[in-house]
Design a protein around this motif. Structure first.
Motif, PDB file in Angstrom:
ATOM      1  N   PRO A  19      11.096 -25.524 -27.029  1.00 27.38           N
ATOM      2  CA  PRO A  19      11.905 -25.361 -28.235  1.00 27.38           C
ATOM      3  C   PRO A  19      11.099 -24.629 -29.302  1.00 27.38           C
ATOM      4  O   PRO A  19       9.864 -24.651 -29.278  1.00 27.38           O
ATOM      5  CB  PRO A  19      12.175 -26.810 -28.658  1.00 27.38           C
ATOM      6  CG  PRO A  19      10.958 -27.549 -28.193  1.00 27.38           C
ATOM      7  CD  PRO A  19      10.505 -26.867 -26.923  1.00 27.38           C
ATOM      8  N   GLY A  20      11.777 -23.997 -30.234  1.00 27.35           N
ATOM      9  CA  GLY A  20      11.051 -23.382 -31.321  1.00 27.35           C
ATOM     10  C   GLY A  20      10.489 -24.416 -32.282  1.00 27.35           C
ATOM     11  O   GLY A  20       9.339 -24.317 -32.727  1.00 27.35           O
ATOM     12  N   ASP A  21      11.287 -25.430 -32.592  1.00 30.56           N
ATOM     13  CA  ASP A  21      10.934 -26.455 -33.557  1.00 30.56           C
ATOM     14  C   ASP A  21       9.987 -27.480 -32.937  1.00 30.56           C
ATOM     15  O   ASP A  21      10.348 -28.149 -31.963  1.00 30.56           O
ATOM     16  CB  ASP A  21      12.220 -27.139 -34.021  1.00 30.56           C
ATOM     17  CG  ASP A  21      12.012 -28.163 -35.122  1.00 30.56           C
ATOM     18  OD1 ASP A  21      10.856 -28.483 -35.435  1.00 30.56           O
ATOM     19  OD2 ASP A  21      13.030 -28.665 -35.645  1.00 30.56           O
ATOM     20  N   PRO A  22       8.776 -27.655 -33.468  1.00 29.47           N
ATOM     21  CA  PRO A  22       7.872 -28.663 -32.905  1.00 29.47           C
ATOM     22  C   PRO A  22       8.413 -30.075 -33.028  1.00 29.47           C
ATOM     23  O   PRO A  22       8.089 -30.941 -32.208  1.00 29.47           O
ATOM     24  CB  PRO A  22       6.583 -28.468 -33.717  1.00 29.47           C
ATOM     25  CG  PRO A  22       6.992 -27.784 -34.960  1.00 29.47           C
ATOM     26  CD  PRO A  22       8.157 -26.923 -34.588  1.00 29.47           C
ATOM     27  N   LEU A  23       9.246 -30.337 -34.044  1.00 29.22           N
ATOM     28  CA  LEU A  23       9.852 -31.666 -34.153  1.00 29.22           C
ATOM     29  C   LEU A  23      10.887 -31.894 -33.064  1.00 29.22           C
ATOM     30  O   LEU A  23      11.075 -33.018 -32.610  1.00 29.22           O
ATOM     31  CB  LEU A  23      10.483 -31.845 -35.537  1.00 29.22           C
ATOM     32  CG  LEU A  23       9.502 -31.834 -36.711  1.00 29.22           C
ATOM     33  CD1 LEU A  23      10.243 -32.038 -38.029  1.00 29.22           C
ATOM     34  CD2 LEU A  23       8.432 -32.898 -36.533  1.00 29.22           C
ATOM     35  N   ARG A  24      11.554 -30.815 -32.646  1.00 30.09           N
ATOM     36  CA  ARG A  24      12.460 -30.955 -31.497  1.00 30.09           C
ATOM     37  C   ARG A  24      11.663 -31.206 -30.231  1.00 30.09           C
ATOM     38  O   ARG A  24      12.098 -31.945 -29.345  1.00 30.09           O
ATOM     39  CB  ARG A  24      13.330 -29.707 -31.324  1.00 30.09           C
ATOM     40  CG  ARG A  24      14.398 -29.874 -30.217  1.00 30.09           C
ATOM     41  CD  ARG A  24      15.193 -28.600 -29.982  1.00 30.09           C
ATOM     42  NE  ARG A  24      15.939 -28.247 -31.168  1.00 30.09           N
ATOM     43  CZ  ARG A  24      16.193 -27.002 -31.545  1.00 30.09           C
ATOM     44  NH1 ARG A  24      15.718 -25.990 -30.842  1.00 30.09           N
ATOM     45  NH2 ARG A  24      16.891 -26.754 -32.629  1.00 30.09           N
TER      46      ARG A  24
END
Length: 237
Positions: A19-24
């Motif tokens: 994913p692009g988002d590290p939180l995702r």
């Protein structure tokens, strides 16, 4: 140990969801993986390895845009011998044929980036998905997508989230492009250069025609169907 990931040898599985988002990435690891452990926090770009249905899989954030993704994809392939990378991200619908929360499996990626023009010295290289992963993801989507429609087709990897000439995208739609994101073209190109497999599976988070959109929290934590599709394709395809 690579420059930007910094994980020890053997810490990353042969199959990586990106994913692009590290939180995702963290949400995917906590929600879908058993015994997930964090192997990197460098620059806040989390990476985790665990198991899904008893088989090892990693999740690695990439950041936004092709230059950022290119760093992580290159290091995964060159330093950690990763064989398959499946991007699980969000995209914006460019046509009314596609609705918010639909799933787009990118068969190929158009782009306005200069990265491939530099790499191929002006030739127009066509970055495409690995067909085996593409077929496996489409088959998996028939059972995992729920009420969301599944589309297979071209995606547009833009270098600009706020383009100076948004009207130009209409020409892409006229030629079959379904949605826009910012990473697929680089991933497909880098994977091909290393002789590895790559696929992009995106959930439509907003609509460029109707203006409908999801919230940041929804984009981070509620796109589970595409994750299941990616896991099934990556491990069983």
């Amino acid at each position: 140990m690579s420059t930007h990931i910094g994980a020890q040898s053997g810490a990353i599985a042969p199959v990586v969801l990106m994913p692009g988002d590290p939180l995702r990435a963290r949400w995917i690891a906590e929600t879908f993986l058993d015994d997930a452990r964090c192997y990197t926090e460098v620059r806040g770009m989390y990476g985790f390895t665990g198991t899904w249905r008893g088989r090892p899989v990693s999740v690695q954030g990439s950041g936004m845009g092709q230059p950022s993704l290119a760093i992580y994809a290159h290091e995964l392939f060159s330093e950690y011998d990763v064989q398959r990378v499946i991007r699980v991200g969000s995209c914006g619908a460019m046509t009314e044929r596609v609705a918010v929360r639909d799933i787009v499996i990118a068969s190929g990626a158009c782009t306005d980036s200069s990265m491939n023009r530099i790499r191929f010295e002006g030739l127009d290289y066509a970055p495409v998905a690995d067909f085996g992963l593409l077929r496996a993801a489409y088959d998996a989507a028939q059972g995992a997508a729920g009420d969301a429609a599944v589309h297979v087709g071209l995606i547009y990897s833009s270098d600009s989230f706020y383009p100076a000439r948004p009207e130009l995208s209409a020409r892409l739609v006229d030629h079959g492009v379904l949605a826009v994101e910012m990473e697929a073209s680089a991933l497909y190109t880098i994977a091909a250069g290393f002789g590895r497999q790559a696929l992009v599976v995106c959930t439509v988070s907003d609509h460029l025609v109707t203006g409908e959109q999801t919230s940041a929290l929804e984009r981070e934590q509620t796109f589970g169907a595409m994750v299941e599709i990616a896991l099934t394709a990556g491990l069983d395809g």
